[in-house]
Design an enzyme around this catalytic site. Sequence first.
Site, PDB file in Angstrom:
ATOM      1  N   ASP A  69       0.869  -1.184   0.000  1.00 19.65           N
ATOM      2  CA  ASP A  69       0.000   0.000   0.000  1.00 19.65           C
ATOM      3  C   ASP A  69       0.899   1.225   0.000  1.00 19.65           C
ATOM      4  O   ASP A  69       1.743   1.375   0.893  1.00 19.65           O
ATOM      5  CB  ASP A  69      -0.872   0.028   1.262  1.00 19.65           C
ATOM      6  N   ARG A 139      -6.853  10.707   0.988  1.00 17.50           N
ATOM      7  CA  ARG A 139      -6.396   9.633   0.099  1.00 17.50           C
ATOM      8  C   ARG A 139      -6.933   9.834  -1.316  1.00 17.50           C
ATOM      9  O   ARG A 139      -6.440   9.232  -2.266  1.00 17.50           O
ATOM     10  CB  ARG A 139      -6.860   8.280   0.631  1.00 17.50           C
ATOM     11  N   LYS A 169      -8.126   1.991  -7.016  1.00 21.75           N
ATOM     12  CA  LYS A 169      -9.019   1.385  -6.038  1.00 21.75           C
ATOM     13  C   LYS A 169      -9.951   2.470  -5.478  1.00 21.75           C
ATOM     14  O   LYS A 169      -9.705   3.658  -5.700  1.00 21.75           O
ATOM     15  CB  LYS A 169      -8.211   0.716  -4.908  1.00 21.75           C
ATOM     16  N   HIS A 170     -11.050   2.134  -4.841  1.00 22.94           N
ATOM     17  CA  HIS A 170     -11.598   0.845  -4.475  1.00 22.94           C
ATOM     18  C   HIS A 170     -12.883   0.682  -5.280  1.00 22.94           C
ATOM     19  O   HIS A 170     -13.853   1.392  -5.024  1.00 22.94           O
ATOM     20  CB  HIS A 170     -11.914   0.785  -2.990  1.00 22.94           C
ATOM     21  N   HIS A 182     -13.588  -1.143   7.244  1.00 19.59           N
ATOM     22  CA  HIS A 182     -12.789  -1.925   8.183  1.00 19.59           C
ATOM     23  C   HIS A 182     -13.626  -2.360   9.384  1.00 19.59           C
ATOM     24  O   HIS A 182     -13.299  -3.344  10.046  1.00 19.59           O
ATOM     25  CB  HIS A 182     -11.587  -1.112   8.684  1.00 19.59           C
ATOM     26  N   ASP A 253      -9.860  -6.063  -1.724  1.00 14.50           N
ATOM     27  CA  ASP A 253      -9.312  -5.423  -0.542  1.00 14.50           C
ATOM     28  C   ASP A 253      -9.151  -6.524   0.514  1.00 14.50           C
ATOM     29  O   ASP A 253      -9.545  -7.681   0.300  1.00 14.50           O
ATOM     30  CB  ASP A 253     -10.260  -4.317  -0.069  1.00 14.50           C
TER      31      ASP A 253
END
Length: 485
Positions: A69, A139, A169-170, A182, A253
């Site tokens: 990453d 990000r 991504k994502h 998460h 992921d």
Amino acid sequence: MSDQLDRDAAGSLIVGFNGTTASDELLRAVAAGLGAVILFTRNVESAEQVAALTASLRAVRPDLVIAIDHEGGEFSHLAPANPWPLSSPRSLGELDDVDLTRSAARDAAATLASLGIDLMLAPSVDVNSNPANPIISTRSFGTTAEVVSRHGVAFVQGVQEAGIAACPKHFPGHGDVAVDSHLDLPRVDRSVEQVNAVELAPFKATIAAGADVIMSAHIIFSAYDDQPATLSPRILQGLLRDELGFTGVITTDALEMQAITKSQSIEDATVASIRAGADLAMIAIGEADPRALTDRLVQAVGEGTLDAARLAEAAGRVRALAATLAARPRQPGLDGAPTREVAARTVTRQDFPGLGGAPYVVDLTQGLHPAWNPYFSGLPEVFAKVAPGSAGVVLRGEDHEALTEAQNAAIGRPLVVGVQDAVRTPWMRAALQSLLESHEGDVFVLCTGIPEDRALVPAAVPTAVTYGRNLVVLEAAAQLLTRVP
């Protein structure tokens, strides 16, 4: 079952591991056909150590794919091995210089290549259209599909010029969520037309630019399916392959995330993701067991719940990627020049008053996250490096006692307050207000997250935005703020 089936099963896995050297168990998994490994902070001590680690893995099997990453900003898994951390995507998007984005990506990718890493799990081409988004933030290159598409393409091109693979991504897009995948399963209830116009636009652009790999999101897009994208044939095969024409490798992921494991085991999710159309099932935890995961995939074929041809197709794509990467020439980096340019351009277009060399710094920042580790402790560390007379504290959550102590410690000194994504963080907004109301003397607010925080600062209080917590940018800001007025 055949040896080839075993190798195909292993070849569709990307796993994490513990330690800064490869264990015998990991080396056996590589020899048995493991598709890829992913590196994290736990695997990094120095440039020399990382290079030795990747060399030891490839000595067992040269066509292993090694990934990391590496999106930019505060979080850099390579910090001990890289003196010039990649700028945050949002800072690149705000400067809106695609040549700079391309050179920044090329420089970062060349650093990875020099360490034996050949898959950069970046860029995030999520459109951060929701300021309350708890996970994407800086990000993302920005809040519109146009900006994200433009810089996503430049980033992919830069990575490719360095001779390694990029991974947008994502998919289909993580920018308009209010839940961290998460921790739980996000849901997007936008129409197909809305998703096509916003979320999918950067993926279309980066696919056209030749992206080798795309990472799926653990998000339900209700207009397409009631399964998260990672487990959805309608999204991975129907949308990404058939409609958008992507022919490269699809990686999931990390499957240990709660969006997936609240409803099923990692092993079952591994089977379901490959069945849905993924080519690499990612299990990023250090305790990942490649042998057990391989056996589970082989078992699924035997039970008839996974087609052997689908497994062979997945592993074949991964092997084809490895062969392509082995044939690409690697280009030298630019020794951090893009990072320094981003820092200079970010600070010179804003006003930073000189507060002297002894400010008190209160860093209101987000809590530590299971997906990453910041590579510095906080703003007080940054300021102390350029102004040893400064002091301060880092607050990562509501703490009335610590806040009161900070207010008292700041008496008689200029006060610098850092905020990171306060627009989505109630305790941080309250702490900021309390600090601004209580302090007598010079105050400056440094917005280290998304620029929407700037609207929270009263007009009479000087402020600036760093568009992320890149160490080089923050040091440049600290140098200006601590100069003698």
